[in-house]
Scaffold this motif. Sequence first.
Motif, PDB file in Angstrom:
ATOM      1  N   GLU A 160      58.801  42.369 -38.365  1.00 38.38           N
ATOM      2  CA  GLU A 160      58.942  40.906 -38.409  1.00 38.38           C
ATOM      3  C   GLU A 160      58.898  40.396 -39.846  1.00 38.38           C
ATOM      4  N   ILE A 161      58.059  41.013 -40.673  1.00 39.39           N
ATOM      5  CA  ILE A 161      57.977  40.617 -42.084  1.00 39.39           C
ATOM      6  C   ILE A 161      59.295  40.901 -42.793  1.00 39.39           C
ATOM      7  N   ILE A 162      59.896  42.046 -42.504  1.00 38.98           N
ATOM      8  CA  ILE A 162      61.187  42.388 -43.106  1.00 38.98           C
ATOM      9  C   ILE A 162      62.242  41.361 -42.724  1.00 38.98           C
ATOM     10  N   GLU A 163      62.278  40.970 -41.462  1.00 34.84           N
ATOM     11  CA  GLU A 163      63.267  39.991 -41.007  1.00 34.84           C
ATOM     12  C   GLU A 163      63.056  38.639 -41.689  1.00 34.84           C
ATOM     13  N   LYS A 164      61.803  38.225 -41.820  1.00 32.94           N
ATOM     14  CA  LYS A 164      61.498  36.965 -42.505  1.00 32.94           C
ATOM     15  C   LYS A 164      61.957  37.020 -43.957  1.00 32.94           C
ATOM     16  N   LYS A 166      64.298  38.953 -45.272  1.00 34.57           N
ATOM     17  CA  LYS A 166      65.763  38.952 -45.324  1.00 34.57           C
ATOM     18  C   LYS A 166      66.315  37.537 -45.176  1.00 34.57           C
ATOM     19  N   GLU A 167      65.725  36.761 -44.291  1.00 30.61           N
ATOM     20  CA  GLU A 167      66.177  35.381 -44.078  1.00 30.61           C
ATOM     21  C   GLU A 167      66.014  34.541 -45.344  1.00 30.61           C
ATOM     22  N   LEU A 168      64.928  34.766 -46.056  1.00 27.68           N
ATOM     23  CA  LEU A 168      64.639  33.974 -47.252  1.00 27.68           C
ATOM     24  C   LEU A 168      65.556  34.311 -48.420  1.00 27.68           C
ATOM     25  N   TYR A 169      65.936  35.590 -48.537  1.00 29.73           N
ATOM     26  CA  TYR A 169      66.618  36.034 -49.756  1.00 29.73           C
ATOM     27  C   TYR A 169      67.971  36.683 -49.484  1.00 29.73           C
ATOM     28  N   SER A 170      68.723  36.127 -48.566  1.00 28.45           N
ATOM     29  CA  SER A 170      70.070  36.646 -48.290  1.00 28.45           C
ATOM     30  C   SER A 170      71.086  35.515 -48.363  1.00 28.45           C
ATOM     31  N   LYS A 171      71.105  34.821 -49.477  1.00 26.84           N
ATOM     32  CA  LYS A 171      71.970  33.646 -49.610  1.00 26.84           C
ATOM     33  C   LYS A 171      73.230  33.916 -50.435  1.00 26.84           C
ATOM     34  N   GLU A 172      73.101  34.664 -51.534  1.00 29.98           N
ATOM     35  CA  GLU A 172      74.225  34.835 -52.453  1.00 29.98           C
ATOM     36  C   GLU A 172      74.744  36.267 -52.521  1.00 29.98           C
ATOM     37  N   GLU A 244      74.450  49.103 -49.527  1.00 33.22           N
ATOM     38  CA  GLU A 244      75.084  50.421 -49.531  1.00 33.22           C
ATOM     39  C   GLU A 244      75.289  50.907 -50.964  1.00 33.22           C
ATOM     40  N   GLU A 245      75.750  50.017 -51.836  1.00 32.75           N
ATOM     41  CA  GLU A 245      75.952  50.382 -53.241  1.00 32.75           C
ATOM     42  C   GLU A 245      74.627  50.711 -53.920  1.00 32.75           C
ATOM     43  N   LEU A 246      73.591  49.946 -53.598  1.00 30.18           N
ATOM     44  CA  LEU A 246      72.276  50.209 -54.185  1.00 30.18           C
ATOM     45  C   LEU A 246      71.722  51.545 -53.708  1.00 30.18           C
ATOM     46  N   LYS A 247      71.922  51.844 -52.435  1.00 29.24           N
ATOM     47  CA  LYS A 247      71.461  53.122 -51.893  1.00 29.24           C
ATOM     48  C   LYS A 247      72.183  54.285 -52.566  1.00 29.24           C
ATOM     49  N   ASN A 248      73.505  54.182 -52.676  1.00 22.71           N
ATOM     50  CA  ASN A 248      74.280  55.249 -53.311  1.00 22.71           C
ATOM     51  C   ASN A 248      73.869  55.443 -54.762  1.00 22.71           C
ATOM     52  N   ILE A 274      67.612  49.217 -42.760  1.00 21.29           N
ATOM     53  CA  ILE A 274      67.096  47.981 -42.165  1.00 21.29           C
ATOM     54  C   ILE A 274      67.558  46.757 -42.952  1.00 21.29           C
ATOM     55  N   LEU A 275      67.552  46.871 -44.273  1.00 20.24           N
ATOM     56  CA  LEU A 275      67.916  45.733 -45.118  1.00 20.24           C
ATOM     57  C   LEU A 275      69.423  45.497 -45.191  1.00 20.24           C
ATOM     58  N   GLY A 276      70.194  46.441 -44.692  1.00 23.70           N
ATOM     59  CA  GLY A 276      71.639  46.198 -44.664  1.00 23.70           C
ATOM     60  C   GLY A 276      72.490  47.374 -45.044  1.00 23.70           C
ATOM     61  N   GLY A 277      71.886  48.434 -45.605  1.00 25.80           N
ATOM     62  CA  GLY A 277      72.649  49.616 -45.966  1.00 25.80           C
ATOM     63  C   GLY A 277      72.882  50.496 -44.763  1.00 25.80           C
TER      64      GLY A 277
END
Length: 278
Positions: A160-164, A166-172, A244-248, A274-277
């Motif tokens: 739940e903390i991860i989802e919160k 992500k919501e706060l810092y997924s704007k740009e 994905e780019e950050l993971k690679n 979880i974060l998108g990669g």
Amino acid sequence: MSVNLWGGIKTNGAQNSTAKKLTANKESELKSEFRNLFEAKKETTAKVESKDGDTLTISQNGTITQKLEELKKLHEQTDYSGMTDVEKYRLISNRYDEVFPCIAGKLATNFQTYDPVAKQQISELGEIIPGYPHAERFSNEKFSGFYKEVKGYQNLSDKEIIEKTKELYSKEGSLPEKVQMMSELWALGVIDGQTYGIFDASLGYLERKEYRNTFKVFNVDEQSDHYKNWIKSGGMENLKIDWEELKNNLFQNIDVKKLYGDKKQKEIENIFEILGGK
């Protein structure tokens, strides 16, 4: 060691000796200058209502110095008596987040420009919260419990903390947003200092790669004025990048399995997924 904007100094053993040397050299250079590159030709003002009811008069096109002066004035005019340490921390953090969003991410990508912001915020917190940031309760795991109270996450699961977050810092879709997410998850105890340290070390490789691609060069001199000016003018701060780019970038440059074991590699792969990669 890494500077934790929220709770002073947190220790991690993630970086190998080469990464540590690169980070130390870079930080030493950055700290030697404190120039402001955000001066604007015209200044406009706007009133911003913060989450805690403050009315902030912000110079929208003013310099960082001007904005810091306005925040300092508000701090000096505030009566903090009757507030708990959690309430004090939340109030000041929200003010700075209104004016300088993703400050931890911006520090990681443009340290020289934003270091004065972090220093003033930490100073203000230290003036009103006993022992901050050096007391034991503000270090390592103990700080995570305090910070969860600040965020109102004390009864939430890690998922739940991860989802919160992500919501706060997924704007740009910017690099500072993603660094901010990882920094927050570290401060909240969702990931450990070693995981954050590995991620932080990988950003140095990404920085040099972006410089090479931008200027079509092979050799990189991080001490050159050209390189420093590129960083200060937003070379990394303005970068749009996905998970994905950050993971690679991380796994191509750091042999996590060899250095830290299979368990740590799977842990990092999982947080990226979880974060998108993928």
